[in-house]
Motif scaffolding. Structure first.
Motif, PDB file in Angstrom:
ATOM      1  N   LEU A   9       1.069  -1.207   0.010  1.00  0.00           N
ATOM      2  CA  LEU A   9      -0.104  -0.559  -0.105  1.00  0.00           C
ATOM      3  C   LEU A   9       1.136   1.324   0.344  1.00  0.00           C
ATOM      4  N   ASP A  10      -0.020   2.317  -0.453  1.00  0.00           N
ATOM      5  CA  ASP A  10       0.564   3.679  -0.619  1.00  0.00           C
ATOM      6  C   ASP A  10       0.750   4.425   0.637  1.00  0.00           C
ATOM      7  N   ASN A  11       0.103   4.057   1.360  1.00  0.00           N
ATOM      8  CA  ASN A  11      -0.449   4.964   2.445  1.00  0.00           C
ATOM      9  C   ASN A  11      -1.330   3.429   3.431  1.00  0.00           C
ATOM     10  N   PRO A  12      -0.185   3.064   4.386  1.00  0.00           N
ATOM     11  CA  PRO A  12      -1.125   2.019   5.285  1.00  0.00           C
ATOM     12  C   PRO A  12      -2.129   1.593   6.184  1.00  0.00           C
ATOM     13  N   SER A  13      -1.519   3.232   6.682  1.00  0.00           N
ATOM     14  CA  SER A  13      -2.562   3.551   7.528  1.00  0.00           C
ATOM     15  C   SER A  13      -3.951   4.106   7.938  1.00  0.00           C
ATOM     16  N   GLU A  14      -3.789   4.529   6.030  1.00  0.00           N
ATOM     17  CA  GLU A  14      -5.357   4.925   6.299  1.00  0.00           C
ATOM     18  C   GLU A  14      -6.384   3.652   5.063  1.00  0.00           C
ATOM     19  N   GLU A  15      -5.493   2.762   4.390  1.00  0.00           N
ATOM     20  CA  GLU A  15      -5.176   2.119   3.647  1.00  0.00           C
ATOM     21  C   GLU A  15      -5.892   0.663   4.598  1.00  0.00           C
ATOM     22  N   ILE A  16      -5.854  -0.198   5.172  1.00  0.00           N
ATOM     23  CA  ILE A  16      -5.339  -1.238   6.102  1.00  0.00           C
ATOM     24  C   ILE A  16      -6.803  -1.375   6.570  1.00  0.00           C
ATOM     25  N   ASP A  17      -7.818  -0.890   7.316  1.00  0.00           N
ATOM     26  CA  ASP A  17      -8.735  -1.325   7.587  1.00  0.00           C
ATOM     27  C   ASP A  17      -9.708  -1.436   6.783  1.00  0.00           C
ATOM     28  N   ASP A  18     -10.277  -0.759   5.717  1.00  0.00           N
ATOM     29  CA  ASP A  18     -11.076  -1.572   4.903  1.00  0.00           C
ATOM     30  C   ASP A  18     -10.528  -2.679   3.715  1.00  0.00           C
ATOM     31  N   ILE A  19      -9.720  -2.842   3.381  1.00  0.00           N
ATOM     32  CA  ILE A  19      -9.106  -3.917   3.131  1.00  0.00           C
ATOM     33  C   ILE A  19      -9.485  -5.009   3.781  1.00  0.00           C
TER      34      ILE A  19
ATOM     35  N   GLY B 287     -15.561 -13.431   4.399  1.00  0.00           N
ATOM     36  CA  GLY B 287     -15.640 -14.663   5.389  1.00  0.00           C
ATOM     37  C   GLY B 287     -14.098 -15.190   4.908  1.00  0.00           C
ATOM     38  N   LYS B 288     -12.739 -15.254   4.535  1.00  0.00           N
ATOM     39  CA  LYS B 288     -11.671 -14.781   3.509  1.00  0.00           C
ATOM     40  C   LYS B 288     -10.407 -15.099   4.170  1.00  0.00           C
ATOM     41  N   LEU B 289     -10.688 -14.022   5.905  1.00  0.00           N
ATOM     42  CA  LEU B 289      -9.612 -14.523   7.002  1.00  0.00           C
ATOM     43  C   LEU B 289      -9.543 -15.819   7.940  1.00  0.00           C
ATOM     44  N   PHE B 290      -8.797 -16.675   7.679  1.00  0.00           N
ATOM     45  CA  PHE B 290      -8.839 -18.294   8.430  1.00  0.00           C
ATOM     46  C   PHE B 290      -6.992 -18.383   9.197  1.00  0.00           C
ATOM     47  N   ASN B 291      -7.017 -17.079   9.241  1.00  0.00           N
ATOM     48  CA  ASN B 291      -4.777 -16.548  10.166  1.00  0.00           C
ATOM     49  C   ASN B 291      -4.818 -15.331  10.558  1.00  0.00           C
ATOM     50  N   VAL B 292      -4.291 -14.608  11.000  1.00  0.00           N
ATOM     51  CA  VAL B 292      -4.350 -13.060  10.915  1.00  0.00           C
ATOM     52  C   VAL B 292      -2.788 -12.809  11.489  1.00  0.00           C
ATOM     53  N   HIS B 293      -1.569 -12.968   9.946  1.00  0.00           N
ATOM     54  CA  HIS B 293      -0.380 -12.429  10.735  1.00  0.00           C
ATOM     55  C   HIS B 293      -0.246 -11.120  12.018  1.00  0.00           C
ATOM     56  N   TYR B 294      -0.412 -10.192  12.870  1.00  0.00           N
ATOM     57  CA  TYR B 294      -0.283  -9.202  13.153  1.00  0.00           C
ATOM     58  C   TYR B 294       0.782  -8.932  13.717  1.00  0.00           C
ATOM     59  N   ARG B 295       1.342  -8.506  12.488  1.00  0.00           N
ATOM     60  CA  ARG B 295       2.567  -7.339  12.058  1.00  0.00           C
ATOM     61  C   ARG B 295       2.349  -6.092  11.498  1.00  0.00           C
ATOM     62  N   ASN B 296       3.002  -5.179  11.776  1.00  0.00           N
ATOM     63  CA  ASN B 296       3.401  -3.854  11.026  1.00  0.00           C
ATOM     64  C   ASN B 296       4.466  -2.954  10.967  1.00  0.00           C
ATOM     65  N   ILE B 297       4.811  -2.076  10.083  1.00  0.00           N
ATOM     66  CA  ILE B 297       5.849  -1.825   9.000  1.00  0.00           C
ATOM     67  C   ILE B 297       5.657   0.202   9.698  1.00  0.00           C
ATOM     68  N   ARG B 298       6.845   0.449   9.048  1.00  0.00           N
ATOM     69  CA  ARG B 298       6.868   1.866   8.899  1.00  0.00           C
ATOM     70  C   ARG B 298       7.128   2.346   7.544  1.00  0.00           C
ATOM     71  N   GLY B 299       6.704   2.838   6.405  1.00  0.00           N
ATOM     72  CA  GLY B 299       6.621   2.755   5.315  1.00  0.00           C
ATOM     73  C   GLY B 299       5.514   2.288   4.572  1.00  0.00           C
ATOM     74  N   GLY B 300       5.559   1.461   3.396  1.00  0.00           N
ATOM     75  CA  GLY B 300       5.249   1.357   2.322  1.00  0.00           C
ATOM     76  C   GLY B 300       5.796   1.061   0.980  1.00  0.00           C
ATOM     77  N   LYS B 301       4.234   0.925   0.238  1.00  0.00           N
ATOM     78  CA  LYS B 301       5.032  -0.593  -0.964  1.00  0.00           C
ATOM     79  C   LYS B 301       6.484   0.221  -0.995  1.00  0.00           C
ATOM     80  N   LEU B 302       7.012  -0.638  -1.609  1.00  0.00           N
ATOM     81  CA  LEU B 302       8.727  -0.154  -2.278  1.00  0.00           C
ATOM     82  C   LEU B 302       9.714   0.262  -1.403  1.00  0.00           C
ATOM     83  N   SER B 303       9.064   0.322  -0.146  1.00  0.00           N
ATOM     84  CA  SER B 303      10.335   1.575   0.991  1.00  0.00           C
ATOM     85  C   SER B 303       9.578   1.150   2.683  1.00  0.00           C
ATOM     86  N   PHE B 304       9.772   0.578   2.961  1.00  0.00           N
ATOM     87  CA  PHE B 304       8.997  -0.427   4.552  1.00  0.00           C
ATOM     88  C   PHE B 304      10.158  -0.979   5.017  1.00  0.00           C
TER      89      PHE B 304
END
Length: 326
Positions: free
Chosen positions: A226-236, A244-261
């Motif tokens: 994502l270009d802006n993970p903070s603003e985009e992730i929740d709607d995804i 009903g397509k979430l069967f496991n969650v890797h609860y992991r965070n990053i700083r940055g976004g697409k191609l630079s994190f």
């Protein structure tokens, strides 16, 4: 939702530590080569896990995150001469999971592994995994996978899904596929990675549609798309969760976004993990929430301590959400 882990137990004490820390649900594999696992092996493994007061929620199919050069069943992704036999073996493994009372299996459809550039310093001098496109070898030559177009990649994925999803559905075993990590431009190392974008993941879960065909949803990997993970992730999360397509969650965070994190601990990255946890609750997610990819820290047991911090963080959020949902 409940706390889980996929950290491999080094010995029986690690199973005891999981129980002592309140990590009751685990994804853990039997010893030995996955291609040789029998129903008896799975039964023994489940019994051992349960002997520590734990629950075996999931195992890993022999389609891991390593590059194809290290794969146990390479012909599945390479469309090689042994592809059908290897897919049949995966189908038998799914059937045996059902017989052994193991409700889910995770897997990857990965050809080039998990590309990263050199680690970078994080909080307090930790070393954190990173990916900076301007530091990557942008002209890396193709490996064993050769040159693979988007269309051919989708054809191979569909060939696999067409055969395994009906088996998973009839046996009621959830198949949880991990996204490609990270997004890379088309043709990187010869491969166009179709599960490295949100649109690709949406297409994937709608192929051979079944309530037993979904994602091992790595929030960190999706943030990396994502270009802006903070603003985009929740709607995804909402898009996949409401279907009903979430069967496991890797609860992991990053700083940055697409191609630079840079990967971070869950409490210090750009995504609001407290808010995201509320969204998982909102969409009715009901399986494991587990840490993944912790920074390298100091001490005698750096991985153990880093993961213990993440277990506590997730457990506290789950408890707070249960007692005060808003």
């Amino acid at each position: 939702m409940y706390l889980g882990t996929q950290v491999g137990a080094r010995d029986d004490d690690d199973y005891r530590v999981f129980a002592q820390l309140g990590v009751k649900h685990i994804s853990a594999d039997p010893p030995g080569n996955p291609g040789n696992w029998s129903l008896q092996d799975l039964d023994r493994h489940r019994d051992k896990v349960e002997s520590f007061g734990l629950i075996l929620d999931m195992i890993q199919l022999p389609l891991p995150s390593q590059p194809i050069e290290k794969a146990s069943y390479p012909d599945i992704l390479l469309a090689g001469p042994d592809r059908d036999r290897q897919i049949d073996a995966v189908c038998r493994m799914i059937e045996n999971c059902a017989k052994a009372g193991i409700p889910a299996a995770k897997y990857n459809l990965n050809l080039i592994g998990i590309p990263r550039t050199p680690h970078e310093p994080g909080r307090g001098g930790s070393l954190n995994a990173s990916f900076r496109w301007d530091k990557a070898d942008q002209h890396a030559v193709p490996g064993l996978a050769g040159v693979l177009s988007e269309d051919e990649n989708w054809e191979r994925i569909d060939y696999f899904l067409e055969r395994v999803v009906p088996v998973a559905t009839s046996n009621r075993v959830r198949l949880a596929c991990h996204p490609h990590d990270p997004y890379t431009p088309p043709g990187y190392r010869g491969v166009t990675r179709v599960l490295g974008t949100v649109e690709g993941l949406k297409k994937f879960v709608m192929m051979r549609e079944s309530p037993y065909h979904g994602l091992n949803f790595c929030q960190g990997s999706v943030g990396e798309m994502l270009d802006n993970p903070s603003e985009e992730i929740d709607d995804i999360i909402r898009w996949f969760g409401t279907r009903g397509k979430l069967f496991n969650v890797h609860y992991r965070n990053i700083r940055g976004g697409k191609l630079s994190f840079m990967e971070t601990f869950p409490d210090e990255g750009d995504m609001d993990m407290v808010r995201s946890m509320k969204v998982y609750k909102e969409v009715g997610y009901r399986y494991m929430v587990m840490p993944d990819h912790v920074p390298a820290i100091s001490g005698r047991d750096p991985d153990g301590v880093a993961f213990a911090f993440c277990y506590g963080y997730i457990a506290a959020l789950l408890e707070a959400l249960e007692t005060s949902p808003t």
